[in-house]
Design a protein around this motif. Structure first.
Motif, short mmCIF file in Angstrom:
data_model
loop_
_atom_site.label_atom_id
_atom_site.label_comp_id
_atom_site.label_asym_id
_atom_site.label_seq_id
_atom_site.Cartn_x
_atom_site.Cartn_y
_atom_site.Cartn_z
N TRP A 100 73.40 61.01 -3.26
CA TRP A 100 73.71 61.73 -4.49
C TRP A 100 74.86 62.71 -4.34
O TRP A 100 75.30 63.32 -5.31
CB TRP A 100 72.46 62.44 -5.02
CG TRP A 100 71.50 61.49 -5.67
CD1 TRP A 100 70.27 61.13 -5.23
CD2 TRP A 100 71.73 60.73 -6.87
NE1 TRP A 100 69.71 60.20 -6.06
CE2 TRP A 100 70.58 59.94 -7.09
CE3 TRP A 100 72.80 60.63 -7.77
CZ2 TRP A 100 70.47 59.08 -8.17
CZ3 TRP A 100 72.68 59.76 -8.84
CH2 TRP A 100 71.53 59.01 -9.04
N THR A 146 79.17 57.92 -8.82
CA THR A 146 77.72 57.92 -9.04
C THR A 146 77.16 56.51 -9.07
O THR A 146 75.96 56.31 -8.90
CB THR A 146 77.36 58.62 -10.37
OG1 THR A 146 78.09 58.01 -11.42
CG2 THR A 146 77.64 60.10 -10.32
N THR A 199 84.82 62.31 -13.15
CA THR A 199 83.79 63.22 -12.64
C THR A 199 82.52 62.46 -12.22
O THR A 199 81.71 62.99 -11.47
CB THR A 199 83.41 64.30 -13.67
OG1 THR A 199 82.98 63.66 -14.88
CG2 THR A 199 84.57 65.22 -13.96
N GLY A 200 82.37 61.23 -12.69
CA GLY A 200 81.18 60.47 -12.32
C GLY A 200 81.50 59.16 -11.63
O GLY A 200 80.65 58.28 -11.53
N PRO A 207 71.09 59.16 -15.74
CA PRO A 207 72.05 59.21 -14.62
C PRO A 207 71.60 58.39 -13.42
O PRO A 207 72.37 58.24 -12.48
CB PRO A 207 72.08 60.70 -14.27
CG PRO A 207 71.44 61.41 -15.39
CD PRO A 207 70.47 60.47 -15.98
N ALA A 208 70.36 57.89 -13.43
CA ALA A 208 69.87 57.11 -12.30
C ALA A 208 69.70 55.64 -12.67
O ALA A 208 69.06 54.89 -11.95
CB ALA A 208 68.54 57.68 -11.80
N VAL A 220 74.86 54.42 -16.67
CA VAL A 220 76.00 54.83 -15.84
C VAL A 220 77.17 53.85 -15.99
O VAL A 220 78.31 54.25 -16.25
CB VAL A 220 75.57 54.95 -14.35
CG1 VAL A 220 76.78 55.11 -13.45
CG2 VAL A 220 74.62 56.13 -14.18
N VAL A 245 79.66 61.82 -6.15
CA VAL A 245 79.73 62.04 -7.59
C VAL A 245 81.13 61.69 -8.10
O VAL A 245 81.37 60.62 -8.65
CB VAL A 245 79.38 63.51 -7.93
CG1 VAL A 245 79.38 63.70 -9.45
CG2 VAL A 245 78.00 63.86 -7.38
N ALA A 255 65.04 50.58 0.79
CA ALA A 255 66.43 51.01 0.63
C ALA A 255 67.39 49.97 1.17
O ALA A 255 68.04 50.16 2.21
CB ALA A 255 66.64 52.36 1.31
N GLU A 272 69.77 54.91 1.59
CA GLU A 272 69.18 55.96 0.76
C GLU A 272 70.21 56.42 -0.27
O GLU A 272 71.40 56.49 0.03
CB GLU A 272 68.77 57.15 1.63
CG GLU A 272 67.59 56.89 2.55
CD GLU A 272 66.31 56.66 1.77
OE1 GLU A 272 66.18 57.20 0.66
OE2 GLU A 272 65.43 55.92 2.28
N PRO A 273 69.77 56.71 -1.50
CA PRO A 273 70.72 57.15 -2.54
C PRO A 273 71.53 58.36 -2.08
O PRO A 273 70.97 59.39 -1.73
CB PRO A 273 69.82 57.50 -3.72
CG PRO A 273 68.60 56.68 -3.51
CD PRO A 273 68.39 56.60 -2.02
N THR A 330 69.66 53.24 -5.81
CA THR A 330 68.38 53.44 -6.48
C THR A 330 67.89 52.13 -7.10
O THR A 330 66.70 51.79 -7.01
CB THR A 330 68.53 54.50 -7.59
OG1 THR A 330 68.98 55.70 -6.98
CG2 THR A 330 67.22 54.78 -8.29
#
Lengths: 99, 488
Positions: free
Chosen positions: B412, B389, B385-386, B47-48, B53, B415, B405, B409-410, B396
């Motif tokens: 999160w 992301t 739903t993603g 997921p990262a 993704v 979503v 960065a 900054e990520p 990241t």
């Protein structure tokens, strides 16, 4: 990073675990601003992100609620006291569904 | 508003731009490069990582949405064709694809193989393996097409292409001749032979359709990659990207250039069935009941080999069960329609001819609308739903690449929609697909069994209802344990 989490958590309940951050000389690393990201194996799923608070020298504690059963990968991110960035996979947790 | 999108102000102008496809291909090539780079060198946390993704959430989801909402846009923008064209400047192909392989059977096996490999190796969870898959795909496309002429890889091998071809039959747009009269007076056939100058004077040579779809005889979107080569090659500006009724081409039994008659193409009918069974198996594999079936199969076979267990499950889900249910439906249709079989010219006769496979080949296309909507419900779920992301993952990736960065900054918290919000949409898609399948089955029955269309269509309508119930049960499964590892 030394991770002390158990292998199984119960989803929907709070999981509290700790890890120790050490440098190359095995000395505890203090004063870091850290957080733990818990990701499901499948991409696109909402991660659980929680701050890690330093309890004693170099030992950081994190509390997180895993929202569903399955395999969660834990990733430590943040910055050290000297500004260097930390991004590291620190382990995984297999969460059972609640009920 | 014109029914020809090519005449629309902004979109039409862009599509008619000679470099429109190259621009789309370059954009997707950049995405593919990011996928490969981050997959190979980024964090191996699915997921990262952009590889997992972008490939398993965004590419799959956007692909089915784009095809069903407009046309085969992802084949149009396929970056593999761009790389292949570059490779062909170094090594021109001279061989023709063997005649006995000019069908969909090899692609059918590859399509099933991709679904199987995806489950066996949990590709959604493996960024590096996903990157290798993308690289392998590029390598295969180039290796085939520097040896064989035309769009051999696209037409006869590419699993994603076959998926797109079948799904594109449900698209609201298709490329076709604007005026058949203009085509009848044409003597150069540039749409298929290529044009020495392109549609505008001074342009370099423009190739014709690489998939051998001759515009005056082109019907529907099967095998059309939306390359728009015919649009650019036609000196009479007679190629249109027209609005149409989605799915209606599945009822068209006429001869199509480069394809033939759908009711006589068993390979394409089998592809249609695989399209539906693949949708159900792919969704089922992510559920908790699938884990229980895996364990049961493993115990029954006394094996701990996940490959063997999955092979058995896929053999049943993709081959045995679909062949069985389609054969039963075809047998019932044949039985109730024995006294009303079709003849050329629309007349009918009262003795049986045509076996169960013939009947199945006629009706298999009716399952496509349901299959397309099951894919949409499944991949649309992951996309919605993603959806956002990609933002924290790109942030990241920037940190991984430059060490700070650069993109922030990520975040999160970005979503997508809550799964509960998407569920009604999924149900709606499946109901819509079921209605489409029932309508197509009824139209096919009316076309081929005008004496007793209701009786002829009934087994297929029952089959659609059963498959719809299965699809609804699948999407109602809780998300718990999805992606959990196999255990015997």
């Amino acid at each position: 990073v030394e991770w002390t989490a158990g292998e199984v958590a119960i989803s929907g309940t709070s999981m509290r675990d700790a890890f120790t951050l050490r440098d190359a000389a095995q000395r505890p690393v203090t004063g870091a601003m850290l957080r733990v990201e818990a990701h499901m194996d499948h991409p696109g799923m909402a991660p659980v992100v929680a701050p890690a608070r330093e309890r004693v020298e170099g030992v950081y504690e994190v509390q997180m609620d895993l929202t569903m059963g399955g395999q969660w990968t834990l990733r430590l991110t943040g910055t050290l006291a000297d500004g260097r960035r930390v991004q590291q996979e620190i382990g995984s947790v297999a969460a059972r569904p609640s009920g | 508003v014109s029914a020809d999108v090519l005449r629309w102000p902004v979109v039409g102008r862009f599509l008619r731009w000679r470099h429109a496809r190259t621009a789309a291909q370059l954009a997707l090539l950049l995405v593919a490069a990011a996928v490969v780079f981050h997959g190979l060198f980024g964090p191996q946390v699915a997921p990262a990582n952009l590889a997992t993704v972008l490939t398993w959430v965004h590419y799959r989801g956007l692909l089915i949405v784009a095809v069903l909402a407009s046309a085969n846009l992802f084949c149009m923008g396929c970056p593999m064709v761009l790389v292949r064209d570059a490779a062909r400047r170094v090594h021109s192909p001279h061989r023709s694809w063997p005649r006995r392989l000019r069908n969909k059977w090899a692609a059918l096996v590859l399509f099933a193989g991709v679904l199987f490999v995806y489950e066996l190796f949990d590709l959604w969870a493996l960024p590096r393996a996903t990157a290798m898959l993308v690289l392998g795909y590029f390598a295969a496309a180039v290796a085939i097409d520097v040896v064989f002429t035309g769009a051999t890889f696209c037409k006869y091998l590419c699993p994603v292409g076959q998926f797109n071809f079948v799904a594109a039959t449900m698209a609201p747009l298709e490329v076709r001749a604007r005026d058949q009269g203009v085509c009848r007076s044409c003597r150069t056939f540039d749409c298929i032979a290529g044009s020495p100058t392109g549609s505008q004077a001074g342009q370099p040579r423009q190739r014709g359709c690489e998939l051998r779809l001759f515009l005056p005889l082109k019907r529907g979107s099967m095998d059309c990659t939306l390359c728009l080569d015919c649009v650019h090659a036609c000196p009479h500006d007679n190629a249109a990207l027209s609005l149409r009724v989605p799915g209606l081409e599945l009822v068209d039994a006429g001869r199509r250039s480069g394809v033939g008659r759908l009711p006589e193409r068993r390979d394409i009918a089998a592809l249609a069935v695989l399209f539906v069974s693949g949708a159900l198996v792919n969704a089922f594999a992510m559920t908790d009941p699938a884990r229980r079936v895996e364990s049961w199969v493993a115990e029954s076979l006394r094996t701990s080999s996940e490959g063997l267990v999955l092979a058995v499950m896929f053999l049943f889900g993709l081959v045995i069960a679909p062949v069985l249910v389609v054969a039963v439906a075809a047998a019932v249709t044949r039985r109730v329609s024995l006294h009303d079989l079709p003849l050329e010219g629309g007349s009918h006769r009262n003795v049986g001819s045509g076996n169960i496979a013939d009947v199945a080949t006629r009706f298999a296309y009716a399952l496509i609308p349901l299959g397309a909507c099951v894919w949409l419900a499944h991949y649309g779920f992951h996309l919605l739903t993603g959806l956002f992301t990609v933002v924290p993952v790109a942030q990241t990736a920037a940190i991984d690449a430059v060490g700070w960065a650069a993109l922030g900054e990520p975040a999160w918290r970005w979503v997508g929609l809550q799964p509960g919000t998407v569920f009604p949409l999924q149900l709606g898609f499946i109901v819509l697909g079921a209605m489409g399948s029932v309508a197509i089955a009824s139209r096919i029955a009316s076309r081929d069994y005008s004496g007793r269309p209701g009786a002829a269509a009934a087994p297929w309508i029952v089959l659609v209802v059963v498959l719809t119930a299965v699809a609804m049960w699948l999407i109602a499964q809780p998300m718990a344990l999805r992606g959990a590892s196999f255990a015997v």
